[in-house]
Design a protein around this motif. Structure first.
Motif, PDB file in Angstrom:
ATOM      1  N   PHE A 121     -10.635  10.143   9.036  1.00 59.06           N
ATOM      2  CA  PHE A 121      -9.143  10.246   9.217  1.00 59.06           C
ATOM      3  C   PHE A 121      -8.075   9.807   8.104  1.00 59.06           C
ATOM      4  N   ILE A 122      -8.380   8.900   7.461  1.00 64.20           N
ATOM      5  CA  ILE A 122      -7.428   8.573   6.293  1.00 64.20           C
ATOM      6  C   ILE A 122      -7.544   9.731   5.427  1.00 64.20           C
ATOM      7  N   ASN A 123      -8.611  10.343   5.073  1.00 60.37           N
ATOM      8  CA  ASN A 123      -8.875  11.302   4.354  1.00 60.37           C
ATOM      9  C   ASN A 123      -8.002  12.668   4.547  1.00 60.37           C
ATOM     10  N   SER A 124      -7.844  12.867   5.995  1.00 57.21           N
ATOM     11  CA  SER A 124      -7.183  13.947   6.389  1.00 57.21           C
ATOM     12  C   SER A 124      -5.633  13.798   6.469  1.00 57.21           C
ATOM     13  N   LEU A 125      -5.232  12.559   6.117  1.00 58.19           N
ATOM     14  CA  LEU A 125      -3.691  12.413   6.010  1.00 58.19           C
ATOM     15  C   LEU A 125      -2.921  13.032   4.860  1.00 58.19           C
ATOM     16  N   PRO A 126      -1.841  13.292   5.028  1.00 59.07           N
ATOM     17  CA  PRO A 126      -1.029  13.762   3.797  1.00 59.07           C
ATOM     18  C   PRO A 126      -0.836  12.720   2.770  1.00 59.07           C
ATOM     19  N   LYS A 127      -1.236  13.279   1.509  1.00 64.43           N
ATOM     20  CA  LYS A 127      -1.022  12.304   0.357  1.00 64.43           C
ATOM     21  C   LYS A 127       0.539  12.097  -0.044  1.00 64.43           C
ATOM     22  N   PRO A 184       0.850  -1.025  -0.007  1.00 61.77           N
ATOM     23  CA  PRO A 184      -0.078   0.147   0.122  1.00 61.77           C
ATOM     24  C   PRO A 184       0.881   1.145   0.015  1.00 61.77           C
ATOM     25  N   ARG A 185       0.182   2.245  -0.334  1.00 64.67           N
ATOM     26  CA  ARG A 185       0.912   3.672  -0.248  1.00 64.67           C
ATOM     27  C   ARG A 185       1.328   3.947   1.313  1.00 64.67           C
ATOM     28  N   GLY A 186       0.651   3.272   2.298  1.00 64.74           N
ATOM     29  CA  GLY A 186       0.851   3.721   3.585  1.00 64.74           C
ATOM     30  C   GLY A 186      -0.148   2.780   4.473  1.00 64.74           C
ATOM     31  N   ILE A 187       0.262   2.420   5.728  1.00 68.15           N
ATOM     32  CA  ILE A 187      -0.458   1.671   6.587  1.00 68.15           C
ATOM     33  C   ILE A 187      -1.255   2.543   7.675  1.00 68.15           C
ATOM     34  N   LEU A 188      -2.385   2.519   8.124  1.00 66.84           N
ATOM     35  CA  LEU A 188      -2.892   3.115   9.339  1.00 66.84           C
ATOM     36  C   LEU A 188      -3.069   1.873  10.340  1.00 66.84           C
ATOM     37  N   LEU A 189      -2.481   1.977  11.482  1.00 65.28           N
ATOM     38  CA  LEU A 189      -2.595   1.269  12.425  1.00 65.28           C
ATOM     39  C   LEU A 189      -3.834   1.781  13.402  1.00 65.28           C
ATOM     40  N   VAL A 190      -4.960   0.639  13.795  1.00 66.92           N
ATOM     41  CA  VAL A 190      -6.013   0.838  14.562  1.00 66.92           C
ATOM     42  C   VAL A 190      -5.696   0.203  15.841  1.00 66.92           C
ATOM     43  N   GLY A 191      -6.003   0.405  16.856  1.00 65.87           N
ATOM     44  CA  GLY A 191      -5.923  -0.455  18.229  1.00 65.87           C
ATOM     45  C   GLY A 191      -7.018  -0.175  18.813  1.00 65.87           C
ATOM     46  N   SER A 192      -7.671  -1.317  19.394  1.00 64.28           N
ATOM     47  CA  SER A 192      -8.911  -1.360  20.151  1.00 64.28           C
ATOM     48  C   SER A 192      -8.605  -1.620  21.577  1.00 64.28           C
ATOM     49  N   SER A 193      -8.862  -0.863  22.640  1.00 72.06           N
ATOM     50  CA  SER A 193      -8.541  -1.036  23.958  1.00 72.06           C
ATOM     51  C   SER A 193      -7.347  -1.326  24.331  1.00 72.06           C
ATOM     52  N   ALA A 194      -6.936  -2.647  24.861  1.00 74.00           N
ATOM     53  CA  ALA A 194      -5.410  -2.889  25.099  1.00 74.00           C
ATOM     54  C   ALA A 194      -4.740  -2.999  23.770  1.00 74.00           C
ATOM     55  N   GLY A 195      -5.442  -3.123  22.504  1.00 75.04           N
ATOM     56  CA  GLY A 195      -4.757  -3.186  21.465  1.00 75.04           C
ATOM     57  C   GLY A 195      -4.387  -1.677  20.943  1.00 75.04           C
ATOM     58  N   ALA A 196      -4.687  -0.570  21.749  1.00 77.58           N
ATOM     59  CA  ALA A 196      -4.507   0.438  21.365  1.00 77.58           C
ATOM     60  C   ALA A 196      -2.888   0.965  21.831  1.00 77.58           C
ATOM     61  N   PRO A 197      -2.519   0.671  23.024  1.00 72.42           N
ATOM     62  CA  PRO A 197      -1.388   0.935  23.658  1.00 72.42           C
ATOM     63  C   PRO A 197      -0.089  -0.264  22.797  1.00 72.42           C
ATOM     64  N   ILE A 198      -0.675  -1.353  22.629  1.00 74.55           N
ATOM     65  CA  ILE A 198       0.048  -2.183  21.858  1.00 74.55           C
ATOM     66  C   ILE A 198       0.630  -1.548  20.546  1.00 74.55           C
ATOM     67  N   ALA A 199      -0.401  -1.267  19.824  1.00 75.41           N
ATOM     68  CA  ALA A 199      -0.184  -0.761  18.356  1.00 75.41           C
ATOM     69  C   ALA A 199       0.534   0.591  18.342  1.00 75.41           C
ATOM     70  N   GLY A 200       0.241   1.245  19.401  1.00 77.00           N
ATOM     71  CA  GLY A 200       0.975   2.323  19.838  1.00 77.00           C
ATOM     72  C   GLY A 200       2.466   2.505  19.875  1.00 77.00           C
ATOM     73  N   SER A 201       2.842   1.256  20.375  1.00 78.50           N
ATOM     74  CA  SER A 201       4.433   1.093  20.556  1.00 78.50           C
ATOM     75  C   SER A 201       5.012   0.492  19.269  1.00 78.50           C
ATOM     76  N   ALA A 202       4.338   0.119  18.107  1.00 77.52           N
ATOM     77  CA  ALA A 202       4.558  -0.329  17.113  1.00 77.52           C
ATOM     78  C   ALA A 202       4.567   0.653  15.880  1.00 77.52           C
ATOM     79  N   VAL A 203       4.148   1.989  16.177  1.00 80.35           N
ATOM     80  CA  VAL A 203       3.865   2.979  15.048  1.00 80.35           C
ATOM     81  C   VAL A 203       5.190   3.487  14.621  1.00 80.35           C
TER      82      VAL A 203
END
Length: 224
Positions: free
Chosen positions: A218-224, A105-124
């Motif tokens: 949010f995707i639409n707001s990201l820089p192209k 893809p052009r880029g990847i958007l990471l989405v984390g839910s509940s405890a998945g949010a801090p885990i995803a945040g550490s991978a950004v």
């Protein structure tokens, strides 16, 4: 929807599902070359990728490839879950790198839910192809921070665009706690509060459509 297996650096085999945009019909196709990788809630409390299926299907209908997976010790994946989500960060990185190499893809958007949010945040910031991050119910509260506090710095220091979605009745994080944490956040930061919603409510299917709308905006707001 396709199933595949991704192997982590330490040999854990992760069960992965890829939701692709429809190829025909009235729905939009390939709206943007962005893939959305979703990280499920706490494995130890029963979190599995199936909880994210409704959102993933909705994102795919909007023209974006969505990817869900079972972290180690969950669902069909091998390995053992950790209490703090520390080893699971490697799971997120492995899946994102697989997406980058195979879906391209052009880029990847990471989405984390509940405890998945801090885990995803550490991978950004561990994957260059990640261009943004969405949190659904990040557990910033005092008690939750005992388990997940080690992840806070990674996402708060990241310069990549971030969106934090939270219910005003979230039992793990108050609105004030969220706002206080985000005061120190680097890079573009936005929040979306859902009036009257509790933490576990937002994991349910009743909120899937609203989450999909917020993710797409949010995707639409990201820089192209």
């Amino acid at each position: 929807m396709e199933w595949t297996t991704v192997e982590t650096g330490d040999g854990v085999k992760l069960s992965v599902r890829v939701f692709t945009p429809p190829a025909s019909g009235d729905e939009p196709v390939a709206a943007e070359d962005v893939a959305v990788v979703m990280v499920h809630p706490y494995t130890i409390l029963g979190g599995v990728q199936g909880l994210l299926r409704g959102m993933a299907e909705g994102v795919a209908r909007q023209g974006y490839t969505a990817v869900t997976f079972d972290m180690r010790g969950a669902g069909r994946s091998t390995g053992r879950a950790s209490l703090t989500g520390s080893t699971e960060v490697g799971d997120v990185v492995a899946v994102c790198r697989w997406v980058a190499e195979n879906i391209k893809p052009r880029g990847i958007l990471l989405v984390g839910s509940s405890a998945g949010a801090p885990i995803a945040g550490s991978a950004v910031d561990k994957v260059d192809e990640v261009i943004g991050y969405v949190s659904i119910g990040y557990p910033f509260g005092i008690m939750a921070s005992i388990l997940f506090g080690r992840h806070h710095d990674a996402i708060l220091k990241s310069q990549k665009p971030k969106l934090f979605i939270m219910g005003t009745k979230d039992g793990f994080t108050s609105v004030k706690q969220l706002q206080n944490k985000l005061k120190s956040a680097a890079g573009p930061v936005d929040t979306h509060l859902i009036e009257g919603a509790g933490h576990f409510q937002m994991e349910g299917p009743a909120f899937d459509a609203q989450m999909v709308d917020l993710i797409v905006k949010f995707i639409n707001s990201l820089p192209k």
